[in-house]
Design a protein around this motif. Sequence first.
Motif, PDB file in Angstrom:
ATOM      1  N   ILE A 199       0.858  -1.182   0.000  1.00 25.19           N
ATOM      2  CA  ILE A 199       0.000   0.000   0.000  1.00 25.19           C
ATOM      3  C   ILE A 199       0.896   1.234   0.000  1.00 25.19           C
ATOM      4  O   ILE A 199       1.736   1.398   0.884  1.00 25.19           O
ATOM      5  CB  ILE A 199      -0.924   0.020   1.232  1.00 25.19           C
ATOM      6  CG1 ILE A 199      -1.777  -1.251   1.282  1.00 25.19           C
ATOM      7  CG2 ILE A 199      -1.805   1.270   1.218  1.00 25.19           C
ATOM      8  CD1 ILE A 199      -2.463  -1.473   2.614  1.00 25.19           C
ATOM      9  N   VAL A 200       0.722   2.073  -0.989  1.00 28.06           N
ATOM     10  CA  VAL A 200       1.464   3.329  -1.048  1.00 28.06           C
ATOM     11  C   VAL A 200       0.516   4.455  -0.629  1.00 28.06           C
ATOM     12  O   VAL A 200      -0.579   4.594  -1.179  1.00 28.06           O
ATOM     13  CB  VAL A 200       2.038   3.594  -2.447  1.00 28.06           C
ATOM     14  CG1 VAL A 200       2.665   4.994  -2.512  1.00 28.06           C
ATOM     15  CG2 VAL A 200       3.083   2.545  -2.795  1.00 28.06           C
ATOM     16  N   VAL A 201       0.946   5.211   0.362  1.00 26.35           N
ATOM     17  CA  VAL A 201       0.169   6.351   0.862  1.00 26.35           C
ATOM     18  C   VAL A 201       0.910   7.623   0.467  1.00 26.35           C
ATOM     19  O   VAL A 201       2.051   7.833   0.899  1.00 26.35           O
ATOM     20  CB  VAL A 201      -0.010   6.280   2.390  1.00 26.35           C
ATOM     21  CG1 VAL A 201      -0.754   7.513   2.903  1.00 26.35           C
ATOM     22  CG2 VAL A 201      -0.730   5.006   2.793  1.00 26.35           C
ATOM     23  N   ILE A 202       0.283   8.454  -0.348  1.00 28.98           N
ATOM     24  CA  ILE A 202       0.896   9.716  -0.765  1.00 28.98           C
ATOM     25  C   ILE A 202       0.353  10.828   0.121  1.00 28.98           C
ATOM     26  O   ILE A 202      -0.825  11.173   0.051  1.00 28.98           O
ATOM     27  CB  ILE A 202       0.615  10.028  -2.244  1.00 28.98           C
ATOM     28  CG1 ILE A 202       1.171   8.918  -3.134  1.00 28.98           C
ATOM     29  CG2 ILE A 202       1.219  11.368  -2.631  1.00 28.98           C
ATOM     30  CD1 ILE A 202       0.860   9.103  -4.604  1.00 28.98           C
ATOM     31  N   GLY A 203       1.206  11.352   0.988  1.00 25.01           N
ATOM     32  CA  GLY A 203       0.804  12.424   1.896  1.00 25.01           C
ATOM     33  C   GLY A 203       0.840  11.976   3.340  1.00 25.01           C
ATOM     34  O   GLY A 203       0.197  10.991   3.702  1.00 25.01           O
ATOM     35  N   GLY A 204       1.589  12.690   4.158  1.00 27.69           N
ATOM     36  CA  GLY A 204       1.692  12.372   5.580  1.00 27.69           C
ATOM     37  C   GLY A 204       0.888  13.308   6.453  1.00 27.69           C
ATOM     38  O   GLY A 204       1.228  13.522   7.627  1.00 27.69           O
ATOM     39  N   GLY A 205      -0.192  13.863   5.901  1.00 31.58           N
ATOM     40  CA  GLY A 205      -1.079  14.723   6.677  1.00 31.58           C
ATOM     41  C   GLY A 205      -2.057  13.907   7.491  1.00 31.58           C
ATOM     42  O   GLY A 205      -1.844  12.725   7.759  1.00 31.58           O
ATOM     43  N   PHE A 206      -3.162  14.532   7.857  1.00 30.44           N
ATOM     44  CA  PHE A 206      -4.129  13.844   8.715  1.00 30.44           C
ATOM     45  C   PHE A 206      -4.683  12.584   8.057  1.00 30.44           C
ATOM     46  O   PHE A 206      -4.718  11.521   8.673  1.00 30.44           O
ATOM     47  CB  PHE A 206      -5.275  14.792   9.073  1.00 30.44           C
ATOM     48  CG  PHE A 206      -4.889  15.873  10.042  1.00 30.44           C
ATOM     49  CD1 PHE A 206      -4.499  15.561  11.332  1.00 30.44           C
ATOM     50  CD2 PHE A 206      -4.899  17.203   9.662  1.00 30.44           C
ATOM     51  CE1 PHE A 206      -4.128  16.553  12.230  1.00 30.44           C
ATOM     52  CE2 PHE A 206      -4.536  18.206  10.545  1.00 30.44           C
ATOM     53  CZ  PHE A 206      -4.151  17.883  11.827  1.00 30.44           C
ATOM     54  N   ALA A 207      -5.111  12.676   6.803  1.00 29.21           N
ATOM     55  CA  ALA A 207      -5.717  11.519   6.137  1.00 29.21           C
ATOM     56  C   ALA A 207      -4.701  10.398   5.960  1.00 29.21           C
ATOM     57  O   ALA A 207      -4.959   9.234   6.289  1.00 29.21           O
ATOM     58  CB  ALA A 207      -6.304  11.932   4.785  1.00 29.21           C
ATOM     59  N   GLY A 208      -3.527  10.721   5.425  1.00 31.60           N
ATOM     60  CA  GLY A 208      -2.523   9.702   5.170  1.00 31.60           C
ATOM     61  C   GLY A 208      -2.003   9.047   6.434  1.00 31.60           C
ATOM     62  O   GLY A 208      -1.852   7.815   6.501  1.00 31.60           O
TER      63      GLY A 208
END
Length: 423
Positions: free
Chosen positions: A12-21
């Motif tokens: 699983i690749v998650v783009i973005g380390g903000g709240f959602a990611g």
Amino acid sequence: MDHSPGDTRPHIVVIGGGFAGLWATRALARDDVRITVVDRSNHHLFQPLLYQVATAGLSAPDIAAPLRHILRRQRNATVRMGTVAGIDTETREVHLDDGDAIGYDFLLLASGATHAYFGHDEWARYAPGLKTLDDALLIRRRILSAFERAEASDDDAERRALLTFAIVGGGPTGVELAGTLAEIARHTLKREFRRIDPRQARVLLLEAGPRVLSAFPQTLSTKALRQLQKLGVEVRTGSAVTRIDAVGVTLGDESIATHTVLWAAGVAASPLARSLHVPLDRAGRVLVQPDLSVPGLPQVFVAGDLASLQQDGKPVPGVAPAAKQMGRHAAASIRARITGHATAPFRYRDYGNLATIGRMAAVVHFGRLGLSGAIAWWFWLLAHIFFLIGFRNRLVVMLNWTWAYWSYQRAARIILNNEERPE
């Protein structure tokens, strides 16, 4: 390329380390998967307090934490710092700007939003927005430098322009910036200069709509307006900006001379959404299905500010609680897709809106409950301390706010990389 050929777990690749990611990544901590979190920054940022960094109340590390530190105990997650250049949904690869590519089985796109200038991108250099720590430090530098340059100036007209601050946009960010700027001028700086009186600074809040805080009920919006005016903020509603340049801001036929314009009026979706080649809404956000997957791309999910979803005839708002809830739901949807189970549609639970205006001044809308004044301010303060990531951040912010409350001082009033205003 992805360097784990012997690992057969779903990637699983998650783009973005903000709240959602981040919330999605942590929700998958116990799953038999491997996760790669990709972000152009090495930190998670608590955006609701970003304006505090911009106005010298807090320093950058107080509201941010390294992603690697946050995820240090999550053995199925790794962090890759890099900028995503594009997404190839045919080959299921995320391409970075350094030429590397990361293959995925499932993709969560949570890269957030950026500033929108309504077709006037040339305004960006004169009116910075507030989305990142870099933005906050730039704004802080311009605010503090304006007072320093006014102190050094012998020209009365230039002094007035330097001591005029215009904030465009009457949403929570604009209201918070305006109220805090007024407090800085009236209290924090009042005895520190010899040639100027910072209390004479003019703070304008410009809102194109009929009222500030339009997402709040009318009664709370009116109370917020009164609290702003009590602080000395000039609020202009029904005032659409038609021009911003090096010498000021224009509202219709009226020109206001100012060297400091701050943008809090609009956001646009991350341009990565276009890499998916799927239908987008007018703001450039991806029109997702109820489980947050992308139509025609069952292995791709979108969450946070980049997702466009209607609920009860209204769009799910682009706020931190919604992003967190979307992140957790996207994780559940991916888990269901892996195990072959069905998942319920996403349902946003609205826990209320909060906005602070100044010392002992805030508004809170919680269901049918509306609060304003000191009790709303305490509620806002405790809620933000509670939701900060990490004990150190909570402790430091609490100590800084306590000191600022009793002394009116702001601990982060350091000008770094001083710049002249762009011409």
